[in-house]
Design an enzyme around this catalytic site. Structure first.
Site, mmCIF file in Angstrom:
data_model
loop_
_atom_site.group_PDB
_atom_site.id
_atom_site.type_symbol
_atom_site.label_atom_id
_atom_site.label_comp_id
_atom_site.label_asym_id
_atom_site.label_seq_id
_atom_site.Cartn_x
_atom_site.Cartn_y
_atom_site.Cartn_z
ATOM 1 C CE LYS A 1 -3.956 -1.758 2.872
ATOM 2 N NZ LYS A 1 -4.590 -2.162 1.983
ATOM 3 N N GLY B 1 -9.798 -2.391 9.090
ATOM 4 C CA GLY B 1 -9.974 -2.843 10.683
ATOM 5 C C GLY B 1 -11.755 -3.230 11.648
ATOM 6 N NE ARG C 1 -27.368 -5.453 -0.605
ATOM 7 C CZ ARG C 1 -27.811 -6.277 -1.390
ATOM 8 N NH1 ARG C 1 -28.409 -6.645 -2.869
ATOM 9 N NH2 ARG C 1 -28.563 -7.725 -0.719
ATOM 10 N N GLY D 1 -13.584 -5.914 6.562
ATOM 11 C CA GLY D 1 -14.124 -5.953 6.846
ATOM 12 C C GLY D 1 -14.909 -7.970 7.478
ATOM 13 N N GLY E 1 -8.716 -8.339 5.339
ATOM 14 C CA GLY E 1 -7.154 -7.489 6.067
ATOM 15 C C GLY E 1 -6.927 -8.595 7.672
#
Lengths: 193, 293
Positions: free
Chosen positions: B80, B152, B164, B213, B234
């Site tokens: 990143k 996170g 969505r 998530g 993650g």
């Protein structure tokens, strides 16, 4: 005729799009039973370590090996690594269907991925195509039965042995269906067991 | 011979479909991820849950750490950089990382501009919350999009909201008359040429993955069923009680995302997932998804 596409991980949908555009019926293969109605199989590009592990966990490894005794298989990029007799990395357990040794990511990392024009020798005619090489493997040695259909820098990049084929580039990204058409023609020949 | 083309960048993203990209902070974790079947690892110094907890400025990872991970695993290694920090991206490119994530998880370096990703040979992935954001990033040269979710949090609600949103906005585009696309492009704040392309294709012109998530095999399946083509995990793996087993289970859950029986089998016997945060526990100004535009 139905073509199976191993769909555990990777670019299986791109092969599907090509086959659909050729009006060929296809079967995405995630379970051993999916192979039952297939006349040939494509092992797509993706991550060879991931696909190798999922072949074991899905029970597909033995099913694919049995299938390979009578039916054609085409492996592209990661699929080529899986088709090899030997890979230079023990993280991948190949299917050992083509007598060649391959080196993974042999051209370097992603910044070294490249496209180049190449000429294929298919059914006696020479066909040009764009070769898309993405973190591609390289054939570092091979047996005498290996038929070389295309080379780049004097190294084989499209090969055939018996019923099976492998390419280190991505024919599904070439913008034509020449390799797929040739692969399908292999299966129309009589097969002795 | 051509290198660094958008075709090669999107090509690698295509090869990463149907799999799991895992955040790792050490070479040991990278090896665990690879053994579990990860298709790529994201090398970062702290996972998002710890960045959130520790505070301070979150920057690009140390080159030594990235090199060590590259030496230990053969799958693609991503890293990143901060939003707009093109110098960090240049360094990551020089290190030979396979994909750069211009990520809201790190502290933004430019509050107005994202990186001009066309200027690089290495492909970029960027986050989005809606179609306009996705198309702005693609316009700047991103070869892969991931819905942001809330990194996170261990909470899937934001990932679902963003996926969505993108999917329904794509569907809406396909229903519009061509005359309506310019006004829609203005509305979305997105390049007209890309809006036209999406209206025609019915999907983004680059692969669309999910992030932010995902903590369980069921979460991974949910995102795939909502239209994600792969998932980033993650904190969900190395903040759980059983990283190796959970990592493998999530890999299986992506392959068999639409097979509930198989998912039940895969999920059986897992220990506790990461605890996670309700969105009400994350103040609006501390939500990572708000970074970038």
């Amino acid at each position: 005729m139905t073509v199976g596409i191993l769909s555990l991980q990777g670019a299986y949908a791109l092969h599907g799009e090509i086959l659909r555009s050729m009006d060929v019926s296809l079967q995405y293969v995630r379970y051993p039973k999916d192979l039952e109605n297939c006349d040939s199989l494509i092992i797509p590009g993706g991550e060879s370590t991931t696909i190798s592990k999922l072949l074991d966990e899905s029970g597909l490894r033995q099913a694919v090996l049995d299938f390979a005794k009578q039916r054609s298989i085409l492996g592209t990029c990661a699929g080529m690594i899986l088709m090899a007799k030997d890979a230079d990395d023990d993280k991948v357990n190949p299917l050992r269907l083509i007598d060649m040794k391959v080196s993974r990511n042999a051209y370097g990392r992603q910044v070294d991925s490249f496209t180049t024009n190449l000429e294929m020798s298919l059914n006696g005619s020479t066909v040009s195509t764009k070769g898309v090489f993405i973190r591609a493997p390289r054939i570092i040695s091979f047996g005498q039965d290996l038929e070389i259909l295309a080379k780049v820098n004097d190294e084989p990049v499209l090969v055939k042995q018996g019923l099976h084929m492998a390419s280190s580039f991505h024919p599904e990204l070439s913008g034509n269906n020449n390799v797929h058409r040739y692969f399908l023609s292999l299966n129309r020949k009589p097969v002795s067991t | 011979m051509e290198k660094g083309s958008i075709e090669l960048k999107v090509g690698l993203a295509e090869m990463l479909k149907g799999g799991v990209i895992m955040d790792v902070t050490t070479a040991e974790q990278a090896v665990i991820a690879e053994e579990a079947g990860a298709e790529a690892v994201m090398a970062l110094e702290r996972i998002p849950a710890d960045i959130r907890e520790d505070g301070g400025i979150a920057r690009m990872s140390q080159p030594a750490m990235i090199k060590e991970i590259q030496g230990k695993v053969s799958i693609p290694v991503m890293a990143k950089c901060r939003i707009g920090h093109f110098a960090e991206a240049q360094i990551l490119e020089a290190l030979g990382v396979d994909f750069i994530d211009e990520s809201e998880v790190l502290t933004p370096a430019d509050d107005t501009n994202h990186i001009n990703k066309h200027a690089f040979k290495v492909p970029f992935v960027c986050g989005c919350r809606n179609l306009g954001e996705a198309l702005r990033r693609i316009g700047e040269g991103a070869a892969m999009i991931r819905t942001k979710g809330e990194a996170g949090s261990g909470n899937i609600v934001e990932a679902v909201r963003h996926m969505r949103m993108v999917q329904s906005q794509i569907k809406e585009l396909t229903l519009l008359d061509e005359e309506e696309l310019m006004a829609k492009s203005k509305d979305l704040g997105a390049p007209y040429s890309l809006v036209k392309q999406v209206a025609k294709l019915g999907k983004l012109p680059v692969p669309n993955f999910a992030a932010g998530g995902i903590a369980t095999p069921a979460d991974a399946s949910l995102m795939m069923q909502l239209g994600a083509e792969s998932v980033f995990v993650g904190s969900g793996i190395f903040k759980s009680e059983d990283p190796a087993v959970r990592a493998k289970a999530i890999v299986g859950a992506v392959t068999y995302f639409d097979d509930p029986k198989k998912l039940a089998e895969i999920s059986y016997g897992l220990k506790e997932a990461m605890k996670g945060l309700d969105m009400s526990e994350i103040p609006a100004d501390q939500r990572m998804q708000e970074r970038g535009w």
